[in-house]
Design a protein around this motif. Sequence first.
Motif, mmCIF file in Angstrom:
data_model
loop_
_atom_site.group_PDB
_atom_site.id
_atom_site.type_symbol
_atom_site.label_atom_id
_atom_site.label_comp_id
_atom_site.label_asym_id
_atom_site.label_seq_id
_atom_site.Cartn_x
_atom_site.Cartn_y
_atom_site.Cartn_z
ATOM 1 N N MET A 6 -10.003 2.575 3.239
ATOM 2 C CA MET A 6 -8.984 1.412 3.376
ATOM 3 C C MET A 6 -7.934 1.686 2.528
ATOM 4 O O MET A 6 -7.861 2.537 1.527
ATOM 5 C CB MET A 6 -9.604 -0.026 2.803
ATOM 6 N N LEU A 7 -6.585 1.744 3.272
ATOM 7 C CA LEU A 7 -5.524 2.165 2.618
ATOM 8 C C LEU A 7 -5.243 1.263 1.397
ATOM 9 O O LEU A 7 -5.394 0.161 1.467
ATOM 10 C CB LEU A 7 -4.287 1.961 3.638
ATOM 11 N N TYR A 8 -4.486 1.944 0.365
ATOM 12 C CA TYR A 8 -4.224 1.062 -0.913
ATOM 13 C C TYR A 8 -3.242 0.138 -0.730
ATOM 14 O O TYR A 8 -3.226 -1.173 -1.372
ATOM 15 C CB TYR A 8 -3.954 2.125 -1.995
ATOM 16 N N THR A 9 -2.110 0.253 0.427
ATOM 17 C CA THR A 9 -1.191 -0.683 0.508
ATOM 18 C C THR A 9 -1.797 -1.970 1.075
ATOM 19 O O THR A 9 -1.369 -3.125 0.985
ATOM 20 C CB THR A 9 0.031 0.075 1.550
ATOM 21 N N GLU A 10 -2.745 -1.846 2.178
ATOM 22 C CA GLU A 10 -3.549 -2.894 2.757
ATOM 23 C C GLU A 10 -4.347 -3.689 1.380
ATOM 24 O O GLU A 10 -4.283 -4.841 1.659
ATOM 25 C CB GLU A 10 -4.380 -2.352 3.728
ATOM 26 N N LEU A 11 -4.966 -3.046 0.627
ATOM 27 C CA LEU A 11 -5.811 -3.819 -0.399
ATOM 28 C C LEU A 11 -4.705 -4.512 -1.410
ATOM 29 O O LEU A 11 -4.967 -5.541 -1.588
ATOM 30 C CB LEU A 11 -6.345 -2.383 -1.223
ATOM 31 N N LEU A 12 -3.628 -3.848 -1.628
ATOM 32 C CA LEU A 12 -2.658 -4.639 -2.487
ATOM 33 C C LEU A 12 -2.003 -5.921 -1.784
ATOM 34 O O LEU A 12 -2.001 -7.114 -2.218
ATOM 35 C CB LEU A 12 -1.258 -3.619 -2.588
ATOM 36 N N ARG A 13 -1.638 -5.855 -0.345
ATOM 37 C CA ARG A 13 -1.345 -7.018 0.580
ATOM 38 C C ARG A 13 -2.511 -7.910 0.475
ATOM 39 O O ARG A 13 -2.135 -9.093 0.269
ATOM 40 C CB ARG A 13 -1.046 -6.328 1.977
ATOM 41 N N GLN A 28 4.870 -3.933 -9.956
ATOM 42 C CA GLN A 28 5.687 -2.798 -9.623
ATOM 43 C C GLN A 28 5.287 -2.371 -8.117
ATOM 44 O O GLN A 28 5.769 -2.078 -7.319
ATOM 45 C CB GLN A 28 5.952 -1.650 -10.319
ATOM 46 N N ASP A 29 3.733 -2.652 -8.003
ATOM 47 C CA ASP A 29 3.379 -1.961 -6.650
ATOM 48 C C ASP A 29 3.438 -2.977 -5.836
ATOM 49 O O ASP A 29 3.660 -2.483 -4.514
ATOM 50 C CB ASP A 29 1.537 -1.841 -7.114
ATOM 51 N N VAL A 30 3.416 -4.094 -5.995
ATOM 52 C CA VAL A 30 3.472 -5.430 -4.984
ATOM 53 C C VAL A 30 5.142 -5.427 -4.469
ATOM 54 O O VAL A 30 5.375 -5.326 -3.317
ATOM 55 C CB VAL A 30 3.365 -6.894 -5.588
ATOM 56 N N GLU A 31 5.863 -5.050 -5.540
ATOM 57 C CA GLU A 31 7.505 -5.073 -4.996
ATOM 58 C C GLU A 31 7.647 -3.750 -3.983
ATOM 59 O O GLU A 31 8.336 -3.982 -3.136
ATOM 60 C CB GLU A 31 8.108 -4.695 -6.196
ATOM 61 N N GLN A 32 6.830 -2.806 -4.095
ATOM 62 C CA GLN A 32 7.015 -1.523 -3.207
ATOM 63 C C GLN A 32 6.388 -1.894 -1.803
ATOM 64 O O GLN A 32 6.733 -1.086 -0.980
ATOM 65 C CB GLN A 32 6.204 -0.402 -3.899
ATOM 66 N N LEU A 33 5.777 -2.774 -1.736
ATOM 67 C CA LEU A 33 5.187 -3.104 -0.412
ATOM 68 C C LEU A 33 6.161 -3.681 0.404
ATOM 69 O O LEU A 33 6.205 -3.574 1.738
ATOM 70 C CB LEU A 33 4.174 -4.407 -0.382
ATOM 71 N N GLN A 34 7.302 -4.206 0.074
ATOM 72 C CA GLN A 34 8.481 -4.747 0.724
ATOM 73 C C GLN A 34 9.266 -3.532 1.265
ATOM 74 O O GLN A 34 9.693 -2.684 0.401
ATOM 75 C CB GLN A 34 9.216 -5.720 -0.096
ATOM 76 N N GLN A 35 9.646 -3.499 2.582
ATOM 77 C CA GLN A 35 10.408 -2.737 3.169
ATOM 78 C C GLN A 35 11.810 -2.678 2.709
ATOM 79 O O GLN A 35 12.521 -3.787 2.499
ATOM 80 C CB GLN A 35 10.452 -2.741 4.601
#
Length: 387
Positions: free
Chosen positions: A1-8, A188-195
């Motif tokens: 599972m991608l880490y970005t999907e886990l964070l989302r 910081q990780d959540v903010e990087q999810l936004q395009q």
Amino acid sequence: MLYTELLRLWDGAVQRADSQDWEGALSQLQQISEPTSCTLFNTASAHLMLGQLHLALKALDLTIGKDERLAVGFFQRAAVMMQIDRLEEALSDCIWAQKHMRGNTVIDYKQLGLRFKLYSWQVLYNAAAVYCRMGQWEQAREVLLSASQERGEVRGGNIEAALDSVLREEVLAPLLVPDNVVFRPRKQDVEQLQQRDFLGKAKVISSMIPNDDFGGFEPLRLQKPGFYEPKVDGAQDSRYMRMRVPYMARGPHQLTVPGRALVFLFGEEDRDGMATVIYDGQRGLLPMSLLDPADVKTSKGKKQNRVPSGIPLPPGLTPPTRPKAQHSPAARPRVSFSSDTPPPSYSTATHATATRAPPSASDPPPVHGQPSQRPGNIPRETLHSEL
């Protein structure tokens, strides 16, 4: 599972937990195919809020399986064990929680995303609560006395009130992590999810098309001699049209165009029967029923720089011819040489009679009766015959 999907999914579950939507939070957490100890702890918290103790206990087992040194996990599981009367296992979890505190009086889990501080007196308090349920009141009192002797802790009146309850043989309620306290992902990780748009929106600075605001991309196309037809998204059939009759503007964004005028069809026909066209450098609306296809061709030998619609022509493909040299009237006339005239390679000084130089030591002695063979004494007739 991608880490970005886990964070989302993790962040979505935390937001629903903040709004007390524990079923929605549980739905988000269950979509994580590779959960971590933090997300499993949040799953146990959601089950506890929904009153599902056995499911919460199962989630805490998985949490400790992911992180065997998570003291707060043992602390939370001991409290759940007491609620389902598994007292010996609850006491064992209290002992493991005290051991994994590694002699510290407090552990701050803020760096891991949990806004909670676990104190050693809280672990001892839960151990005393287990002894109360076992009916071992003296053991409970001794554990509480050892908790009261520890220094540097924020206890308030919890230990004193617990001692009074044990003296009256009242069962102590277990301590739990507060309901609204869950593990949160790093901000910081959540903010990087936004395009983010680092380049910004494209803006047309210079265009050959009047009032052009198209800022997209299109493949390179070969230009042909004639009129330039711009290509935009949704207008693949753009072409030149000719007005059948004159038309006066009757509404906003409409154009006033005379009859037989040449316009460029810029857009498709809308529901009202109007089409976007370009005429005389302006873009507006005209009835599609008044437009006829026009065959626009340039006449040979006559080059136009701009058509009536305001759209310029592309540069020509034929390079300009080399200009011819023009001679001035005072130019030097050509000189024709006759057979008696020496060629231009011989100047007057070269053809003049040379003065005989004195003989040098290297020259052969002259023979009487024959002329000298030096270049200065060669007769003119001999030179002409050799040439």
